[in-house]
Motif scaffolding. Structure first.
Motif, PDB file in Angstrom:
ATOM      1  N   MET A   1       0.847  -1.179   0.000  1.00 33.69           N
ATOM      2  CA  MET A   1       0.000   0.000   0.000  1.00 33.69           C
ATOM      3  C   MET A   1       0.886   1.233   0.000  1.00 33.69           C
ATOM      4  SD  MET A   1      -2.781   1.160   2.832  1.00 33.69           S
ATOM      5  CE  MET A   1      -4.356   0.886   2.101  1.00 33.69           C
ATOM      6  N   ASN A   2       0.498   2.201  -0.790  1.00 34.00           N
ATOM      7  CA  ASN A   2       1.241   3.445  -0.904  1.00 34.00           C
ATOM      8  C   ASN A   2       0.789   4.399   0.200  1.00 34.00           C
ATOM      9  OD1 ASN A   2       2.452   5.806  -1.655  1.00 34.00           O
ATOM     10  ND2 ASN A   2       1.942   5.607  -3.817  1.00 34.00           N
ATOM     11  N   ASN A   3       1.726   4.935   0.971  1.00 40.02           N
ATOM     12  CA  ASN A   3       1.398   5.832   2.076  1.00 40.02           C
ATOM     13  C   ASN A   3       1.555   7.311   1.714  1.00 40.02           C
ATOM     14  OD1 ASN A   3       0.674   3.866   3.911  1.00 40.02           O
ATOM     15  ND2 ASN A   3       2.793   3.508   4.517  1.00 40.02           N
ATOM     16  N   ASP A   4       1.745   7.607   0.423  1.00 36.73           N
ATOM     17  CA  ASP A   4       1.824   9.009   0.018  1.00 36.73           C
ATOM     18  C   ASP A   4       0.479   9.674   0.254  1.00 36.73           C
ATOM     19  OD1 ASP A   4       4.433   8.705  -0.765  1.00 36.73           O
ATOM     20  OD2 ASP A   4       3.938   8.365  -2.879  1.00 36.73           O
ATOM     21  N   HIS A   5       0.524  10.935   0.654  1.00 42.10           N
ATOM     22  CA  HIS A   5      -0.704  11.686   0.905  1.00 42.10           C
ATOM     23  C   HIS A   5      -0.915  12.705  -0.201  1.00 42.10           C
ATOM     24  CE1 HIS A   5      -1.375  10.035   4.869  1.00 42.10           C
ATOM     25  NE2 HIS A   5      -0.075  10.204   5.108  1.00 42.10           N
ATOM     26  N   TRP A   6      -2.149  12.860  -0.593  1.00 37.13           N
ATOM     27  CA  TRP A   6      -2.522  13.868  -1.575  1.00 37.13           C
ATOM     28  C   TRP A   6      -2.793  15.143  -0.806  1.00 37.13           C
ATOM     29  CZ3 TRP A   6      -2.088  13.938  -6.631  1.00 37.13           C
ATOM     30  CH2 TRP A   6      -2.780  14.890  -7.364  1.00 37.13           C
ATOM     31  N   ASN A   7      -1.842  16.052  -0.795  1.00 38.31           N
ATOM     32  CA  ASN A   7      -1.935  17.263   0.008  1.00 38.31           C
ATOM     33  C   ASN A   7      -2.092  18.469  -0.914  1.00 38.31           C
ATOM     34  OD1 ASN A   7      -1.920  19.016   2.136  1.00 38.31           O
ATOM     35  ND2 ASN A   7       0.288  18.942   2.450  1.00 38.31           N
ATOM     36  N   LYS A   8      -3.317  18.773  -1.288  1.00 40.99           N
ATOM     37  CA  LYS A   8      -3.609  19.885  -2.184  1.00 40.99           C
ATOM     38  C   LYS A   8      -4.688  20.763  -1.577  1.00 40.99           C
ATOM     39  CE  LYS A   8      -0.954  18.306  -5.490  1.00 40.99           C
ATOM     40  NZ  LYS A   8       0.202  18.972  -6.011  1.00 40.99           N
ATOM     41  N   LEU A   9      -4.758  22.011  -2.017  1.00 42.67           N
ATOM     42  CA  LEU A   9      -5.775  22.960  -1.554  1.00 42.67           C
ATOM     43  C   LEU A   9      -6.877  23.113  -2.585  1.00 42.67           C
ATOM     44  CD1 LEU A   9      -3.633  25.965  -0.252  1.00 42.67           C
ATOM     45  CD2 LEU A   9      -4.825  24.260   1.108  1.00 42.67           C
ATOM     46  N   THR A  10      -8.006  23.579  -2.116  1.00 44.13           N
ATOM     47  CA  THR A  10      -9.079  24.033  -2.997  1.00 44.13           C
ATOM     48  C   THR A  10      -9.282  25.510  -2.726  1.00 44.13           C
ATOM     49  OG1 THR A  10     -10.180  21.889  -3.047  1.00 44.13           O
ATOM     50  CG2 THR A  10     -11.539  23.811  -3.557  1.00 44.13           C
ATOM     51  N   ILE A  11      -9.331  26.288  -3.801  1.00 43.00           N
ATOM     52  CA  ILE A  11      -9.620  27.720  -3.691  1.00 43.00           C
ATOM     53  C   ILE A  11     -11.063  27.919  -4.107  1.00 43.00           C
ATOM     54  CG2 ILE A  11      -9.106  30.034  -4.568  1.00 43.00           C
ATOM     55  CD1 ILE A  11      -6.287  29.063  -5.196  1.00 43.00           C
ATOM     56  N   ARG A  12     -11.827  28.644  -3.282  1.00 44.73           N
ATOM     57  CA  ARG A  12     -13.194  29.010  -3.633  1.00 44.73           C
ATOM     58  C   ARG A  12     -13.272  30.530  -3.728  1.00 44.73           C
ATOM     59  NH1 ARG A  12     -13.951  24.553  -0.413  1.00 44.73           N
ATOM     60  NH2 ARG A  12     -15.090  22.877  -1.418  1.00 44.73           N
ATOM     61  N   LEU A  13     -13.749  31.001  -4.873  1.00 41.07           N
ATOM     62  CA  LEU A  13     -13.909  32.434  -5.094  1.00 41.07           C
ATOM     63  C   LEU A  13     -15.391  32.764  -5.143  1.00 41.07           C
ATOM     64  CD1 LEU A  13     -11.295  32.989  -7.963  1.00 41.07           C
ATOM     65  CD2 LEU A  13     -10.950  33.212  -5.505  1.00 41.07           C
ATOM     66  N   GLY A  14     -15.790  33.755  -4.387  1.00 38.94           N
ATOM     67  CA  GLY A  14     -17.155  34.273  -4.459  1.00 38.94           C
ATOM     68  C   GLY A  14     -17.145  35.480  -5.377  1.00 38.94           C
ATOM     69  N   THR A  59     -11.737  31.852  -0.245  1.00 40.54           N
ATOM     70  CA  THR A  59     -11.675  30.890   0.848  1.00 40.54           C
ATOM     71  C   THR A  59     -10.880  29.677   0.385  1.00 40.54           C
ATOM     72  OG1 THR A  59     -13.864  31.604   1.572  1.00 40.54           O
ATOM     73  CG2 THR A  59     -13.042  29.535   2.492  1.00 40.54           C
ATOM     74  N   LEU A  60     -10.003  29.209   1.238  1.00 42.65           N
ATOM     75  CA  LEU A  60      -9.229  28.007   0.939  1.00 42.65           C
ATOM     76  C   LEU A  60      -9.793  26.847   1.738  1.00 42.65           C
ATOM     77  CD1 LEU A  60      -5.628  29.487   1.064  1.00 42.65           C
ATOM     78  CD2 LEU A  60      -7.199  29.377  -0.858  1.00 42.65           C
ATOM     79  N   ALA A  61      -9.696  25.639   1.196  1.00 47.29           N
ATOM     80  CA  ALA A  61     -10.132  24.452   1.924  1.00 47.29           C
ATOM     81  C   ALA A  61      -9.441  24.437   3.271  1.00 47.29           C
ATOM     82  CB  ALA A  61      -9.792  23.196   1.139  1.00 47.29           C
ATOM     83  N   GLY A  62     -10.176  24.061   4.322  1.00 48.53           N
ATOM     84  CA  GLY A  62      -9.647  24.106   5.665  1.00 48.53           C
ATOM     85  C   GLY A  62     -10.045  25.386   6.365  1.00 48.53           C
TER      86      GLY A  62
END
Length: 69
Positions: A1-14, A59-62
């Motif tokens: 099993m691969n233990n790499d993490h997908w660490n990306k952001l989501t940007i939300r624009l209003g 707004t950023l994810a998190g």
């Protein structure tokens, strides 16, 4: 099993819809988590210019929010 993490952001624009008080939410996924506030603000300005819809919120994810400039 691969233990790499997908660490990306989501940007939300209003964005303000032209000739309306309504906000349109635009989402952009898979953004590098090392993106700076300044580069995200520049990105928001570019989206605003391309769509002719002023960006009112970023707004950023998190639940991280940065100021619109």
């Amino acid at each position: 099993m691969n233990n790499d993490h997908w660490n990306k952001l989501t940007i939300r624009l209003g964005c303000t819809v032209k000739d309306s008080a309504r906000l349109r939410q635009r989402a952009f996924n898979n953004v590098s988590p090392t993106a700076t506030d300044q580069s995200i603000q520049q990105f928001a300005k570019l989206i605003s210019q391309l769509t002719d819809e002023p960006v009112k919120t970023i707004t950023l994810a998190g639940n991280r929010t940065i100021a619109v400039q």
